[in-house]
Design a protein around this motif. Structure first.
Motif, PDB file in Angstrom:
ATOM      1  N   ARG A  84       1.336   2.238  -5.827  1.00 29.24           N
ATOM      2  CA  ARG A  84       2.064   2.276  -4.560  1.00 29.24           C
ATOM      3  C   ARG A  84       1.115   2.479  -3.389  1.00 29.24           C
ATOM      4  NH1 ARG A  84       5.803   5.352  -7.694  1.00 29.24           N
ATOM      5  NH2 ARG A  84       4.938   7.295  -6.837  1.00 29.24           N
ATOM      6  N   ARG A  85       0.173   3.410  -3.531  1.00 29.67           N
ATOM      7  CA  ARG A  85      -0.760   3.679  -2.438  1.00 29.67           C
ATOM      8  C   ARG A  85      -1.666   2.479  -2.162  1.00 29.67           C
ATOM      9  NH1 ARG A  85      -0.918   8.942  -4.639  1.00 29.67           N
ATOM     10  NH2 ARG A  85      -2.590   8.307  -6.029  1.00 29.67           N
ATOM     11  N   ALA A  86      -2.130   1.815  -3.219  1.00 28.72           N
ATOM     12  CA  ALA A  86      -3.092   0.727  -3.051  1.00 28.72           C
ATOM     13  C   ALA A  86      -2.448  -0.551  -2.522  1.00 28.72           C
ATOM     14  CB  ALA A  86      -3.796   0.446  -4.374  1.00 28.72           C
ATOM     15  N   CYS A  87      -1.179  -0.763  -2.826  1.00 30.94           N
ATOM     16  CA  CYS A  87      -0.556  -2.066  -2.544  1.00 30.94           C
ATOM     17  C   CYS A  87       0.535  -2.031  -1.487  1.00 30.94           C
ATOM     18  CB  CYS A  87       0.008  -2.660  -3.826  1.00 30.94           C
ATOM     19  SG  CYS A  87      -1.226  -2.892  -5.128  1.00 30.94           S
ATOM     20  N   ASP A  88       1.015  -0.856  -1.127  1.00 31.05           N
ATOM     21  CA  ASP A  88       2.087  -0.772  -0.136  1.00 31.05           C
ATOM     22  C   ASP A  88       1.598  -1.326   1.203  1.00 31.05           C
ATOM     23  OD1 ASP A  88       4.575  -0.163   0.932  1.00 31.05           O
ATOM     24  OD2 ASP A  88       3.943   1.835   1.562  1.00 31.05           O
ATOM     25  N   GLY A  89       2.285  -2.340   1.720  1.00 28.07           N
ATOM     26  CA  GLY A  89       1.910  -2.955   2.984  1.00 28.07           C
ATOM     27  C   GLY A  89       0.842  -4.027   2.878  1.00 28.07           C
ATOM     28  N   ALA A  90       0.312  -4.266   1.672  1.00 24.50           N
ATOM     29  CA  ALA A  90      -0.723  -5.285   1.492  1.00 24.50           C
ATOM     30  C   ALA A  90      -0.122  -6.672   1.677  1.00 24.50           C
ATOM     31  CB  ALA A  90      -1.350  -5.170   0.103  1.00 24.50           C
ATOM     32  N   PRO A  91      -0.872  -7.614   2.274  1.00 20.83           N
ATOM     33  CA  PRO A  91      -0.350  -8.974   2.459  1.00 20.83           C
ATOM     34  C   PRO A  91      -0.263  -9.725   1.137  1.00 20.83           C
ATOM     35  CG  PRO A  91      -2.645  -8.857   3.143  1.00 20.83           C
ATOM     36  CD  PRO A  91      -2.224  -7.450   2.842  1.00 20.83           C
ATOM     37  N   ALA A  92       0.714 -10.601   1.050  1.00 24.27           N
ATOM     38  CA  ALA A  92       0.864 -11.433  -0.148  1.00 24.27           C
ATOM     39  C   ALA A  92      -0.240 -12.477  -0.167  1.00 24.27           C
ATOM     40  CB  ALA A  92       2.231 -12.111  -0.142  1.00 24.27           C
ATOM     41  N   PRO A  93      -1.054 -12.541  -1.233  1.00 25.52           N
ATOM     42  CA  PRO A  93      -2.191 -13.471  -1.269  1.00 25.52           C
ATOM     43  C   PRO A  93      -1.755 -14.923  -1.428  1.00 25.52           C
ATOM     44  CG  PRO A  93      -1.979 -12.367  -3.371  1.00 25.52           C
ATOM     45  CD  PRO A  93      -0.973 -11.723  -2.464  1.00 25.52           C
ATOM     46  N   ASN A 127      -9.327  -3.757  -3.705  1.00 28.14           N
ATOM     47  CA  ASN A 127      -8.640  -2.568  -3.185  1.00 28.14           C
ATOM     48  C   ASN A 127      -7.988  -1.771  -4.307  1.00 28.14           C
ATOM     49  OD1 ASN A 127      -9.378  -3.335  -0.594  1.00 28.14           O
ATOM     50  ND2 ASN A 127      -7.441  -4.371  -0.168  1.00 28.14           N
ATOM     51  N   LEU A 128      -7.383  -2.478  -5.242  1.00 21.75           N
ATOM     52  CA  LEU A 128      -6.741  -1.801  -6.361  1.00 21.75           C
ATOM     53  C   LEU A 128      -7.777  -1.154  -7.271  1.00 21.75           C
ATOM     54  CD1 LEU A 128      -4.158  -1.145  -7.877  1.00 21.75           C
ATOM     55  CD2 LEU A 128      -4.297  -3.376  -8.981  1.00 21.75           C
ATOM     56  N   ARG A 129      -8.866  -1.860  -7.531  1.00 28.64           N
ATOM     57  CA  ARG A 129      -9.931  -1.307  -8.374  1.00 28.64           C
ATOM     58  C   ARG A 129     -10.499  -0.040  -7.750  1.00 28.64           C
ATOM     59  NH1 ARG A 129     -15.380  -4.563  -8.451  1.00 28.64           N
ATOM     60  NH2 ARG A 129     -15.362  -3.613  -6.376  1.00 28.64           N
TER      61      ARG A 129
END
Length: 216
Positions: A84-93, A127-129
């Motif tokens: 949740r912290r790493a991906c919340d608000g991240a743009p869709a690739p 970012n996730l890594r």
């Protein structure tokens, strides 16, 4: 594609059984638009029809971001929070699929995949890594460089207990249909529990984060 054919984008998160002492392998995956998965599934019915192949059907068509290995159930809440912290608000690739490839290229292949050209997916992976390394459950030493792809089929073994893959007589080749070559965007990032069954690998959704600007 028939207008009446439907497929849910992703399944709802599930709960871990209280009696389980440990969770099977945990995987983080990029979920893809339903229409794209259905299109790849329809292409694969003919292109991946060789009896030596175990085709990945529409529900399992996702881009792997990180394989975390076997994790105790007690770690699952922390892994959910990290996603949740790493991906919340991240743009869709943005993603473009390429022609099918065997892996390995030499000798008998063990799987077939579609390259997923997507610098934005590589950024999402980084970012996730980083979040996973900071939180402890992910080791980067000895890992190969990340390469986004979609596994569309695995080769069955020659026999029970054998590691040698069967010979694939009819390998998929040539470009994908034009409908699958158009760029598309990922939908969400999911944390999955992965279990090996006689009919293949099954994935159970534990956490999902929708990506901004998603399509599909």
């Amino acid at each position: 594609m028939p207008a009446t054919e439907r497929f849910p984008p992703v399944e709802a998160p599930s709960r871990l059984p209280r009696s389980a002492a440990s969770a099977p392998a945990a995987v983080r995956r990029l979920d893809l638009p339903a229409a794209l998965r259905l299109g790849v599934d329809a292409w694969g019915r003919e292109a991946l029809a060789d009896p030596a192949l175990r085709r990945t059907t529409a529900p399992g068509l996702r881009v792997t971001l990180a394989f975390l290995g076997h994790r105790p159930e007690t770690e699952v809440p922390r892994l959910r929070a990290t996603v949740r912290r790493a991906c919340d608000g991240a743009p869709a690739p943005l993603i473009e699929l390429g022609a099918p490839e065997p892996k390995p290229h030499r000798g008998r292949p063990r799987l077939f995949l579609l390259p997923a050209d997507s610098p934005e997916t590589e950024i999402l992976y980084i970012n996730l890594r980083t979040a996973l390394v900071d939180r402890g459950p992910y080791e980067t030493a000895g890992r190969r460089p990340y390469w986004p792809h979609l596994t569309v089929a695995r080769v069955r073994p020659e026999g029970r207990g054998w590691r040698r893959p069967r010979l694939v007589q009819r390998q998929p080749s040539g470009p994908l249909p034009a409908s699958l070559l158009a760029p598309f965007r990922g939908v969400s990032v999911g944390l999955y529990r992965s279990e090996l069954h006689p009919d293949g690998v099954r994935h159970e959704l534990l956490e999902r984060v929708d990506l901004a600007g998603k399509a599909g």
